[in-house]
Enzyme design. Structure first.
Site, mmCIF file in Angstrom:
data_model
loop_
_atom_site.group_PDB
_atom_site.id
_atom_site.type_symbol
_atom_site.label_atom_id
_atom_site.label_comp_id
_atom_site.label_asym_id
_atom_site.label_seq_id
_atom_site.Cartn_x
_atom_site.Cartn_y
_atom_site.Cartn_z
ATOM 1 N N GLU A 181 14.919 -65.085 -59.576
ATOM 2 C CA GLU A 181 15.886 -65.319 -58.289
ATOM 3 C C GLU A 181 15.693 -66.194 -57.291
ATOM 4 O O GLU A 181 16.524 -66.908 -56.710
ATOM 5 C CB GLU A 181 15.735 -64.037 -57.493
ATOM 6 C CG GLU A 181 16.349 -62.825 -58.226
ATOM 7 C CD GLU A 181 15.472 -62.039 -59.201
ATOM 8 O OE1 GLU A 181 14.520 -62.735 -59.581
ATOM 9 O OE2 GLU A 181 15.788 -60.894 -59.620
ATOM 10 N N GLY A 210 16.916 -58.789 -62.373
ATOM 11 C CA GLY A 210 17.219 -57.236 -62.266
ATOM 12 C C GLY A 210 16.621 -56.583 -63.403
ATOM 13 O O GLY A 210 16.251 -55.413 -63.483
ATOM 14 N N GLU A 251 13.011 -55.996 -63.135
ATOM 15 C CA GLU A 251 12.905 -54.943 -62.224
ATOM 16 C C GLU A 251 13.112 -53.637 -62.608
ATOM 17 O O GLU A 251 12.580 -52.676 -62.442
ATOM 18 C CB GLU A 251 13.827 -55.242 -60.989
ATOM 19 C CG GLU A 251 13.515 -56.457 -60.285
ATOM 20 C CD GLU A 251 14.304 -56.852 -59.026
ATOM 21 O OE1 GLU A 251 15.521 -57.472 -59.306
ATOM 22 O OE2 GLU A 251 13.851 -56.427 -57.964
ATOM 23 N N ALA A 254 21.025 -60.048 -62.283
ATOM 24 C CA ALA A 254 22.069 -59.604 -61.791
ATOM 25 C C ALA A 254 23.340 -60.303 -62.059
ATOM 26 O O ALA A 254 23.104 -61.560 -62.565
ATOM 27 C CB ALA A 254 21.843 -59.438 -60.320
#
Lengths: 763, 456
Positions: free
Chosen positions: A173, A148, A151, A102
């Site tokens: 993260e 992300g 993900e 992200a």
């Protein structure tokens, strides 16, 4: 020499490395875009397969920003609506990066918890749609696929990754004090099993493609290609796309099943996890371990376990909700802000602010094959630098070469290198006792003993044999570089490069420039450091530079605290529970008591009472009794080969007793002891900025965290002041000043910050 | 008498006497002969039939095959054994009992025990190395008559005890007392018995050659169909050559206790449909290299006889070139690098070559060469500006016209001589002047050689 021998000091943080943008060659392919108006994502249709290409503009890496998010949603909606398209391939246009995670700036910009939670929920929504896509979507991964990015990949129906070294998968993260907030906590356990998923999320570790295949994280591997019709990287990407298209078609035609055959062990684990009792035991065990390791200083790991638990025990709706809420909570924590700050600082310290040097350093010579010299050699040869390792004695040289070999061989054992690569890397190293070949050296780094006259002698010897352009770098932890350079014929070519031991593990390099050091010399030194994989802070010359100077007053306070009768074990536990990776007493043992004594004396002379507090006599007596710390087997603790348990050195009792001072009850609570240490550290760091030793607060934070083990959860001394308020710290200092005297006097800059609360080191 | 060229760039004076002899030809160079260097002439060469491993040769030892090639050679050329000065053989996977297989074979074939022999190894270009070593010996005046050859017996390979077991056995040998022996034996673990196979993978990269070939196919965008088509061509041409009796270098081999083997048994022209059914052999499940478009494990031996003077017939091997590159990503690119270099060295162009005999370990090799010579690869990796245009592409109608390693088989150590004899025999049959031989080898190495028909 050894400023901070804190082994594994930041092992938890090693995964930071993956976040920084490496020097990938990233071309921006325009490709066959259907809609050129989109800037982050475009797609073309090949047969009945849509090829979606991700390409964040003006960046080496793709990050999940708001724009990318909305364009992705748009593109996927078009694909789902199209009759012509039956399946899709998701691929990056940047060869070194799928999606690096992200956009951290996007997260930092969020002012409220709700904003962050909403971001997470939006991401969850689109990924859920992707997961339920009626048309199979294949993620074609080359390069980093993190956070992300992963993900997103695990929401696709199929994953194909290149077996390249650069291809790594992971959810780092946690290293930023957050959790995978786009469904990762829910999907990962289903995909690789709860234990493996927790391991990934709690350590943030990078997983290489072949390992990912075994775990079931990716379904197919593609070998990177060599030179052919096109440059290797370009053709590898094309090949990956071609293979992915084949699989996308196969999936759409139902010729290939996205289901994976699980191995026996996996099946058994999966079965065991269906038993509630086993699950509870797993949670408990992991929680215990996390509590022990984080000492309650990092909120993210526990929340990750909690969210995973919620998802499994209460169903995925509850899981997703909990994930987004906890994500919001975590991103707003001070710890997360501190860690993100460190991340930014690290990115900054990975750049060469002096620009490209005139001449690339290709031949390096290192003087002194001790722990440091050999360590520097090791991180140089594996980057392809031709390195001469020179020592005065054959035994010393031999030991040094063995150390380099062992370091490389350990990588072979971990399968990070092949034995063949090890041999070819090792051939970059030449061990010798004379100055042969120094006429070709572009840079000489001396790592001889910390003795000014010795350093002067080597400098003169070396200058007689090296070419004009050759840079002379001194690896010293406290001797002022200008004093070393005093005997040089060419002081503009002299610079300080302060490495931290063990060199192959510690990421920091402190580069010290004198007033005479030329800009090109600095540029060269930084370039070499970056090549060696270091994060670099550049500081001005002065006694103790930055890192040693910050550490010294803290060490003085350590002595004082010990004199006041605090048990070294207790002191260690107080410091580690504050977030230092190594206890203060252990740190002295690791650094070496003689080194600490040297530094304390040298700096004590210069800085006088500000470095006072503890009585250096303690160190002097220890040295005279031969308690030099780990290297001599005895210090505050007793060290024995092969024995892990550390016992207190009972012979220290008499020394401590002879120097005993009465503790001052008003400033001797556990918290006070912790703050006495930390505030002195912080005060001195701010002083360094005030005096211009440091150029930026960011460098100060990076130096403190990566070189000295300042608690990462506090983000470094400057971030700490910003987050916890200068006033609080000044108040503390004043309280201690009242009790002890001038060593606690807050420096002017800190006082200024306390007086105007709007003043921040980081705006 | 002509001499071989070793100095690459000097052009022969056009007024040389050879110019008159070859006035009818339109080659860029009239001959590769060069003054002041001794001439080397291939007299003849033979090979045993190449068989799939595990078939009729499976009970033999490598020197049996090599011996058969040597006796066949003697029979074919009717040269007195005594004139041979030196014998050199190439081999890859060594039988440890006959590590100098050249010597064992020579003695068994009845050569004089005064004739020295040695064995060389250079992976798939071992026989090439044997030949060029011989050329060197003649050119430098050490010898006048040489026999070179190669042998490989894949039906039997040295499978060893594990290192741990070997260590234990060696230590046991040295143990003096019963106590020592017992304590050593007590260290034995069952896993010591796990055998160690000869590596099929490249030592430096741990990658098998088939795997590398598959990546090569991808790097040069060679499709499965293209590879299958070429493999089919190879098998069809080999079959045709075999049926028409063109493979005259094959000598029958009477296998002790079995039937006499008279021809290669790996030639199996199939159909594209059938080949398409095969699953990829290395990169599964989506690779393109299959059993049908790779060469098979082969047993076989070859031998060649050459000398300083021209006697019966002759082919002058020669200008040759060895190259090597990155063993990972350019493992099989030897011929690509070596071909333009050797042509340049000899001062020839692609158009001058009448017969191309390239080693085709994998079908992709052919396409790769074709595509590489015609692409940016040439400029980017071979440091040549537009050299591709100068060298040109090997024309398909002159390329491995009598089959190749894919169909005839590829006994690693013996292929080199087969290539040279195929080129020579094709020159004789088709009346050409120059043949070009090229091969790749493990370790990222390659070899190319030009063969010139001896002036009549």
């Amino acid at each position: 020499m050894v400023a901070c021998r804190a082994i594994g000091i930041l092992s938890r943080f090693s995964a930071f490395r993956i976040l920084r943008s490496r020097g990938y060659i990233c071309r921006n392919f325009t490709g066959s875009s259907a809609l050129l108006t989109r800037t982050h994502i475009n797609y073309g249709v090949k047969g009945d397969v849509a090829v979606v290409r991700i390409n964040s503009p003006n960046s080496k890496v793709n990050t999940l920003s708001k724009e990318l998010h909305s364009e992705f949603t748009e593109v996927m909606n078009e694909i789902w609506a199209s009759d012509q398209i039956r399946s899709a391939v998701l691929i990056s246009s940047k060869p070194g990066c799928f999606i690096a995670g992200a956009d951290i700036n996007m997260l930092s910009a969020c002012k409220t918890l709700q904003e962050v939670t909403q971001l997470s929920q939006e991401a969850q929504r689109i990924l859920e749609k992707l997961e339920k896509s009626p048309k199979p979507v294949v993620a074609a991964i080359n390069g980093s696929c993190l956070g992300g990015g992963l993900e997103l990949a695990i929401s696709c129906q199929y994953r194909i990754a290149t077996k390249d070294r650069k291809t790594v998968l992971g959810v780092p993260e946690v290293l930023l004090g957050a959790l995978p907030g786009a469904g990762g906590t829910q999907r990962l356990p289903k995909m690789v099993g709860v234990p493996a998923a927790l391991d990934m999320m709690l350590t943030g570790r990078n997983i290489r493609a072949d390992r990912a295949k075994k775990m079931g994280l990716v379904d197919q591997l593609v070998e990177p290609l060599g030179p052919g019709l096109k440059p290797p990287e370009e053709r590898t990407m094309e090949y990956l796309e071609e293979v992915a298209i084949t699989f996308a078609k196969g999936l759409a035609d139902k010729k290939i099943s996205p289901k994976r055959n699980k191995g026996l062990v996996e099946k058994l684990t999966a079965y065991a996890m269906t038993i509630p009792f086993v699950r509870q035991q797993v949670y408990k065990k992991v929680e215990e371990k996390v509590r022990k390791q984080t000492k309650g200083l990092y909120p993210a790991p526990l929340k990750i376990i909690d969210v995973v638990k919620t998802g499994i025990e209460q169903g995925s709706d509850a899981g997703y909700l909990s994930e987004s809420q906890k994500f919001g909570e975590l991103v707003m924590t001070k710890e997360s802000k501190a860690l993100m700050g460190l991340y930014h600082g690290q990115v900054l310290c990975k750049k060469n602010k002096f620009g490209a040097p005139q001449k690339d350093v290709k031949h390096l010579a290192i003087l002194g094959a001790g722990l440091m010299g050999a360590g520097i050699a090791q991180v140089s040869v594996d980057k392809g630098l031709k390195t001469i390792l020179k020592d005065a004695t054959l035994t010393g040289l031999d030991r040094g070469q063995q150390q380099v070999f062992k370091g490389l061989n350990d990588k072979v054992k971990k399968k990070a290198l092949t034995s063949f690569e090890r041999d070819s890397i090792f051939s970059n190293l030449t061990g010798q006792l004379d100055y042969q070949g120094f006429e070709k050296a572009d840079m000489v780094i001396e790592a001889v003993f910390e003795d000014l006259s010795l350093k002067h002698r080597v400098l003169k010897e070396v200058e007689a044999v090296i070419p004009d352009h050759c840079i002379f770098a001194s690896n010293t932890s406290a001797l002022p570089i200008s004093e070393i350079a005093a005997v040089s014929k060419r002081p503009e070519k002299v610079i300080g490069m302060h490495y931290f031991s063990p060199v192959d593990k510690m990421q920091l390099l402190e580069i010290i420039t004198t007033e005479k050091t030329s800009r090109d010399t600095s540029a060269s030194a930084v370039a070499v450091g970056l090549k060696q994989g270091k994060v670099i802070i550049v500081v001005k010359d002065g006694p103790g530079f930055y890192t040693t100077r910050c550490l010294a007053p803290m060490m003085s306070e350590v002595i004082r605290i010990l004199q006041e009768g605090v048990d070294p074990k207790k002191l260690d536990s107080l410091t580690t529970s504050f977030g230092f990776p190594v206890g203060a007493a252990t740190l002295v043992d690791e650094v070496g008591v003689d080194v600490a004594k040297h530094v304390a004396e040298d700096l004590g002379k210069v800085f006088g009472e500000r470095f006072g507090g503890g009585n250096p006599e303690l160190l002097t007596q220890m040295v005279s009794k031969g308690f030099l710390g780990r290297k001599s087997g005895k210090g505050f603790y007793i060290y024995q080969e092969g024995v892990k348990r550390k016992d207190l050195n009972s012979d220290m009792d008499s020394i401590l007793a002879s120097l005993k001072l009465p503790p001052k009850s008003e400033v001797s609570s556990d918290e006070d002891i912790q703050f006495r240490l930390v505030t002195r550290f912080v005060n001195e760091a701010v002083m360094c900025l005030q005096e211009g030793i440091l150029a930026t607060p960011a460098e100060g934070d990076i130096g403190a965290v990566f070189g000295l083990g300042f608690p990462p959860c506090l983000g470094g001394p400057f971030r700490f002041v910003d987050l916890y308020g200068a006033q609080t710290i000044v108040d503390r200092l004043k309280k201690y000043e009242a009790a002890y005297g001038k060593q606690f006097t807050p420096c002017q800059l800190l006082a200024d910050h306390a007086n105007s609360p709007n003043k921040k080191f980081y705006q | 008498m002509t001499t071989i060229l070793t100095c690459p760039f000097k052009k022969l004076p056009t007024t040389s006497k050879w110019a008159l002899r070859f006035a009818v030809q339109t080659k860029t160079k009239k001959t590769l002969a060069k003054p002041n260097i001794r001439n080397v002439v291939v007299v003849d060469g033979v090979r045993t039939p190449f068989l799939l491993s595990g078939t009729s040769y499976k009970d033999l030892m490598p020197h049996d095959l090599a011996r058969a090639a040597l006796t066949g050679l003697l029979h074919r050329t009717s040269v007195p054994k005594e004139v041979v000065d030196y014998i050199i053989f190439g081999t890859v996977i060594q039988e440890v009992k006959t590590s100098n297989v050249a010597r064992e074979a020579a003695l068994g074939a009845g050569f004089s025990d005064k004739t020295p022999a040695h064995t060389v190894t250079m992976a798939c270009i071992s026989a090439n190395q044997a030949m060029t070593t011989g050329v060197g010996l003649i050119a430098s005046g050490q010898c006048d008559v040489i026999v070179a050859g190669g042998v490989e017996l894949m039906s039997d390979i040295p499978i060893r005890h594990s290192r741990k077991m070997r260590k234990l056995m060696l230590d046991l040998n040295k143990a003096k007392s019963m106590g020592q022996r017992l304590s050593l034996i007590s260290k034995f673990r069952l896993n010591f018995l796990a055998p160690e196979l000869p590596a099929v993978a490249e030592f430096s990269t741990s990658e098998t050659m088939g795997h590398s070939a598959d990546r090569l196919a991808a790097a040069f965008a060679v499709s499965r169909l293209e590879q299958d088509e070429y493999a089919l061509r190879s098998h069809s041409l080999a079959k045709k050559a075999q049926d028409e009796g063109l493979l005259s270098d094959v000598v029958p081999f009477r296998v002790p206790g079995k039937d006499t083997v008279t021809k290669d048994n790996g030639i199996r022209p199939s159909s594209l449909e059938q080949m398409a059914k095969l699953k990829p052999a290395f990169i599964k499940p989506y690779g393109t290299v299959t059993a049908a478009n790779s060469s098979f494990l082969t047993d076989g031996a070859s031998a060649m006889y050459y000398e300083e003077k021209a006697l019966a017939m002759g082919y002058k091997p020669k200008d040759f070139m060895y190259v090597s590159q990155d063993p990972k990503d350019q493992l099989l690119l030897g011929p690509t690098y070596a071909t333009p270099k050797v042509l340049e060295k000899a001062g020839l162009t692609m158009n001058d070559i009448d017969a191309f005999e390239f080693h085709e370990a994998f079908s992709v090799k052919f396409w790769q060469i074709l595509k590489a010579m015609d692409s940016d690869f040439f400029r980017n990796y071979m440091g040549r500006k537009n050299q591709g245009d100068q060298v040109g592409l090997p024309p398909l109608e002159k390329f491995n016209n009598w089959g190749g390693s894919l169909s005839l088989g590829h006994p690693f150590g013996a292929t080199g001589c087969r290539l040279v004899m195929a080129a020579a025999n094709r020159l004789r049959k088709e009346g050409g002047q120059y043949g070009l031989v090229a091969a790749c080898a493990a370790g990222g190495q390659g070899h190319a050689m030009i063969v010139e028909a001896y002036p009549k």
